[in-house]
Structure formats: C-alpha cells, structure tokens
Design a protein around this motif. Structure first.
Motif, PDB file in Angstrom:
ATOM      1  N   GLU A   1       0.836  -1.200   0.000  1.00 58.25           N
ATOM      2  CA  GLU A   1       0.000   0.000   0.000  1.00 58.25           C
ATOM      3  C   GLU A   1       0.880   1.263   0.000  1.00 58.25           C
ATOM      4  OE1 GLU A   1      -3.126   0.151  -0.414  1.00 58.25           O
ATOM      5  OE2 GLU A   1      -3.868  -1.838   0.137  1.00 58.25           O
ATOM      6  N   PRO A   2       0.454   2.312  -0.726  1.00 54.37           N
ATOM      7  CA  PRO A   2       1.213   3.582  -0.699  1.00 54.37           C
ATOM      8  C   PRO A   2       1.287   4.179   0.709  1.00 54.37           C
ATOM      9  CG  PRO A   2      -0.517   3.616  -2.403  1.00 54.37           C
ATOM     10  CD  PRO A   2      -0.710   2.360  -1.608  1.00 54.37           C
ATOM     11  N   THR A   3       0.293   3.839   1.547  1.00 55.56           N
ATOM     12  CA  THR A   3       0.245   4.402   2.905  1.00 55.56           C
ATOM     13  C   THR A   3       0.823   3.425   3.932  1.00 55.56           C
ATOM     14  OG1 THR A   3      -1.962   3.472   3.123  1.00 55.56           O
ATOM     15  CG2 THR A   3      -1.812   5.792   2.432  1.00 55.56           C
ATOM     16  N   VAL A   4       1.834   2.665   3.518  1.00 53.08           N
ATOM     17  CA  VAL A   4       2.394   1.632   4.402  1.00 53.08           C
ATOM     18  C   VAL A   4       2.867   2.217   5.734  1.00 53.08           C
ATOM     19  CG1 VAL A   4       4.639   1.760   3.249  1.00 53.08           C
ATOM     20  CG2 VAL A   4       4.053  -0.276   4.574  1.00 53.08           C
ATOM     21  N   ASP A   5       3.289   3.497   5.744  1.00 53.64           N
ATOM     22  CA  ASP A   5       3.788   4.086   6.991  1.00 53.64           C
ATOM     23  C   ASP A   5       2.708   4.167   8.070  1.00 53.64           C
ATOM     24  OD1 ASP A   5       2.717   5.991   5.123  1.00 53.64           O
ATOM     25  OD2 ASP A   5       3.283   7.566   6.532  1.00 53.64           O
ATOM     26  N   THR A   6       1.433   4.079   7.676  1.00 50.87           N
ATOM     27  CA  THR A   6       0.347   4.083   8.681  1.00 50.87           C
ATOM     28  C   THR A   6      -0.051   2.668   9.084  1.00 50.87           C
ATOM     29  OG1 THR A   6      -1.444   3.992   7.044  1.00 50.87           O
ATOM     30  CG2 THR A   6      -0.611   6.181   7.630  1.00 50.87           C
ATOM     31  N   LEU A   7       0.603   1.658   8.492  1.00 48.80           N
ATOM     32  CA  LEU A   7       0.170   0.267   8.670  1.00 48.80           C
ATOM     33  C   LEU A   7       1.187  -0.595   9.421  1.00 48.80           C
ATOM     34  CD1 LEU A   7      -1.332  -0.122   5.075  1.00 48.80           C
ATOM     35  CD2 LEU A   7      -2.650  -0.187   7.202  1.00 48.80           C
ATOM     36  N   ALA A   8       2.204   0.029  10.038  1.00 48.53           N
ATOM     37  CA  ALA A   8       3.270  -0.750  10.685  1.00 48.53           C
ATOM     38  C   ALA A   8       2.712  -1.616  11.823  1.00 48.53           C
ATOM     39  CB  ALA A   8       4.375   0.169  11.204  1.00 48.53           C
ATOM     40  N   ALA A   9       1.813  -1.057  12.635  1.00 44.17           N
ATOM     41  CA  ALA A   9       1.238  -1.841  13.737  1.00 44.17           C
ATOM     42  C   ALA A   9       0.363  -2.970  13.188  1.00 44.17           C
ATOM     43  CB  ALA A   9       0.422  -0.938  14.658  1.00 44.17           C
ATOM     44  N   CYS A  10      -0.328  -2.693  12.090  1.00 46.81           N
ATOM     45  CA  CYS A  10      -1.195  -3.707  11.479  1.00 46.81           C
ATOM     46  C   CYS A  10      -0.345  -4.873  10.956  1.00 46.81           C
ATOM     47  CB  CYS A  10      -1.995  -3.072  10.340  1.00 46.81           C
ATOM     48  SG  CYS A  10      -3.272  -4.146   9.681  1.00 46.81           S
ATOM     49  N   ILE A  11       0.746  -4.559  10.260  1.00 49.37           N
ATOM     50  CA  ILE A  11       1.638  -5.601   9.734  1.00 49.37           C
ATOM     51  C   ILE A  11       2.208  -6.436  10.878  1.00 49.37           C
ATOM     52  CG2 ILE A  11       3.827  -5.982   8.516  1.00 49.37           C
ATOM     53  CD1 ILE A  11       3.135  -3.386   6.882  1.00 49.37           C
ATOM     54  N   THR A  12       2.634  -5.749  11.956  1.00 55.11           N
ATOM     55  CA  THR A  12       3.208  -6.464  13.095  1.00 55.11           C
ATOM     56  C   THR A  12       2.195  -7.408  13.732  1.00 55.11           C
ATOM     57  OG1 THR A  12       4.675  -4.611  13.530  1.00 55.11           O
ATOM     58  CG2 THR A  12       4.369  -6.161  15.312  1.00 55.11           C
ATOM     59  N   SER A  13       0.961  -6.934  13.915  1.00 58.88           N
ATOM     60  CA  SER A  13      -0.026  -7.838  14.533  1.00 58.88           C
ATOM     61  C   SER A  13      -0.404  -8.960  13.573  1.00 58.88           C
ATOM     62  CB  SER A  13      -1.252  -7.086  15.053  1.00 58.88           C
ATOM     63  OG  SER A  13      -1.800  -6.244  14.091  1.00 58.88           O
TER      64      SER A  13
END
Lengths: 135, 135, 135, 135
Positions: C47-59
């Motif tokens: 996603e272009p907005t990956v910087d807002t998804l770090a916690a989502c990826i980790t979980s």
C-alpha cells in the motif's frame, strides 16, 4: 472462492486473474498438505508399529516445513520473483512426492497415510501447475 | 562447540565427523540468519522511511521462512537424502543472496540492515559449503 | 468434512466425536487465519500508505506465527494435555482479537484488512469454543 | 554479544538497555531450544526403542513450535505489548518444563535427551526472567 483467492483479488499490486487462480490453488494445497502431514506424523507416532514408521514421520515433518514456507513465500507478492519461486516450488514438489511415496507404502494398513498420500500428490501437482504458469 | 554439533555427535545414526562439522555450521548459520531477518524486518517497520523498505522487509520475511525450514529439514538425519538437501540448500542460498543484496542498499542508513546483510552472506556461504561437501 | 477432521477420525487414539468436530474447526480456523494474516501483511506492505500500517503488519505477523503453532500443537493428540492446550488457545485468541481490532481500523480503506479482521474473529471464536469444550 | 542483542541495539525504537539484555537472552534461548528439540525428536526417531519415545518426540515438536513462535513474536518491538508477551512466555515456559521432564526420563539412556533437557530448562528460566522483568 477461498480466502487466499479473495485476498489476492484485493491486493494493491494488480495480479492477473489467471495467475491469481493458479496461485490460490497452490497456496491452499500447500497449507492443506502441511497440516495433513503434521497430523499424519502424529497419528504414526501413536501406532503400535511406530518403529516401522520412522522414515514416514520424517518425510511428513520435512514436507510440512517446506509446504508452510512455500505457501508463505509465494503469498508475498510485494517483491515476487518468478525466478526464485520456480526452484522453491520444485523443491516443494519433490518433498511432496517423497512423502506420498513413503505414505503409500503404509496406506493399506493406515488410513491416515492414505489420506496424506492423496494430499501430497495434489500439492505436488499444484506446485507443478504454478511452475508451468510462471515459465 | 554449539548445541547443534553436540546433538549431531550423539545421534544414533553415526554421522561422519567432517559432515557433522559442516552441517552444524550450516544449521547454526540458518538459525542466526532467520532470527536476524525477523528482527531486521521489524526494525525496518519502525523506520520513518518504511515506504522505501517494503522490498527489504519482504526479502527479510522470505529469507527467515526458508532458513528456518532448511535448518529443520537438514537437522533430520533419520532419512536424510543429499539429493533432496542440495536443491533446498541452493534455494536457501539464493534467498540469502537476494536479502543481502537488498539489505546492502540500505546499509549506510540503517545499521540493522548492515548486520543483516552480513548474516545473510555468512548463511549463503554455509549453505554452499554444505552443498559442496554433499556433492 | 475437511482433511483435518478426516485424519482425526482415523487417528489410532480414539478421539470422541464431539471433540473431533470442535478440534477440526479450530485447526482449520487457525490455518486459514495464519494464511490470511500472512497475505494481509504483504498487501499492507504494497500500500502507498504503508507508513500508517506498521502496527497492522506487526499484529498480522504475530497472529500468523501463533496460529500456525497452535494448529500444529493441537493437532498432536499423541500426548495431548488439555491443561497445556487451554492457555495456548487463550494466547492465540488474544492475538486474533488484537489483530482483528487493528485490521478493523483500516477496513474501510483496505478490503484485505476487512477480510483479515473477519478471519481473525472467526479464529478467536473457534479457539474459545475449544477452550470451553476442554474445560 | 549475540546478533539478537546487536539488532535490538540498533532498533529505531529505543529499547532500554536492561530490557535489551534480558530480551536477547530469551530470544537466543528460545532459538537454541527450538533447534535442540527438533534435533532430539529426530535422534529419538532413529533409536531402536522409538516405541518408548512417542511422548518425548511429541513434546519435542510442541516445544520447538512454541519456542520459534515466541522468539519471533518477542523480537517484534514495533508494536510490543507486555500484556500479550507475558502469557505467551508463560505458555512457552510450560512447554519447556514439560519437554525437560519428559527428556529427563530418558537422559540416562540417550545423551541427546540429556542435552535437550538442559536446553529446555535454560529456556524455561529465560522466559521466566523476561516475565519478571516485564511485570
């Protein structure tokens, strides 16, 4: 449609429809095979004749490990490289064939080995179909 | 001597001393690499510039998966087949090279990528040494 | 009937029918969830907005790891101990809840997060159903 | 200093030095234990008395699975939650204790079981030390 196919459809990288279908079938087959092999290894461990099943348990465990890794790696489409995927799929297909051959030797005595051999054959074929599509 | 080497020494199948040494080095290198890649992926996710690190994180995760599977499969000496082990080791070595190349692009900005690239290079070499020994 | 249920039915240890059904549902839910989380993590990385998804990826990654381990451990009926299984299932249910909550924050923007949240909720419930049955 | 500790030191989230030390010890202990258990399971499978070792092999495989998951999850500091980590570490410590107890029954006959029991005890302690630090 399985969850694997659903997620591939909504992936921000547009994945061609035909690849999506063949890829989802491979992911699902790898995961089914990994779980069946894990369960077959455990069922073998509970057999009174476990001393004749050491090679079967070992190929079950190996097949489960490589199928899980293959499913996870091929699921990653962010930096997917077919030239890496193909030899990995070939190794996975070999592990499935080895495990199916070994399980079939015990299939007449143990229904779990029969079920496991069938799942391994299906996964081997799914890996080979994806190799063909990527070539 | 690492624990991997100790266990190989006490395995009921007698494993030749030279193979034991090279095999234990490969197992240890795969496990170190798997953990370093898992940690590098996480450190990348915490970087403010994570949007430039998506390919790095993906190759970290792939490398961790295949290194873990390779270590577990090669550890199993009960029904060990060099003809299966060699292509698996080759796939693992490729994953390590891909991850090292990608991490090196970021090594001047991120120390964890530098450390990870070093571990991947070491693991690639350990896999290649074992392939050579098995050939 | 899934393959998980078939193998449990042919296991040399006789497993009571009701446990078999609830256990197979839990195994299948854990495996689906592990794969969906692996794929959602990868879709998030693209996603272009990956910087807002770090916690989502980790979980996602945490949930995939614990679901895979939970499926494999609960599949092993050779020396099954409900008193070990229950806290493991509780940890798995928590990881599913954490991941579902995090994915839901992004569900209106990303269909893969919506699908993943649904799978996590289903897996959380399947773990809780098995805990109840074992108590 | 191990690689685990090095990467934790260079993580963009600043992790307090004391936590880093105890966390790195736990990660390293979990990974050692996972590999030792994988190897002990395989050595047991090659023993002529494998029929007496089914419970030992099962607890080895369970311990390897939960130790690997625990190492990977605790390595992820991007969205680390001590309230999730503690029950996970407690489950891991239990799996280590169960496996150590089972391996010790065979330690006088099989050196690999002795080595494995020692590694499991060490890992159990490292998990408990981290729980204490997080509390």
């Amino acid at each position: 449609m399985t969850t694997s196919a659903t997620i591939l459809e909504t992936h921000p990288r547009k994945i061609a429809e035909e690849l999506r279908t063949i890829l989802a079938q491979c992911l699902d087959a790898c995961l089914d095979c990994a779980q069946t092999c894990t369960q077959c290894a455990d069922a073998c461990l509970s057999e009174p004749t476990v001393d004749t099943l050491a090679a079967c348990i070992t190929s079950n465990l190996n097949c489960a490990d490589i199928c899980t890794a293959t499913a996870h790696i091929n699921a990653r489409q962010t930096a997917f490289d077919p030239e890496f995927a193909k030899p990995l799929l070939a190794v996975c297909a070999t592990a499935c064939r080895v495990c199916a051959d070994e399980c079939e030797r015990h299939a007449s005595h143990h229904q779990h080995c029969k079920t496991c051999a069938d799942d391994c054959r299906r996964c081997e074929q799914a890996c080979r179909d994806l190799i063909t599509h990527l070539s």
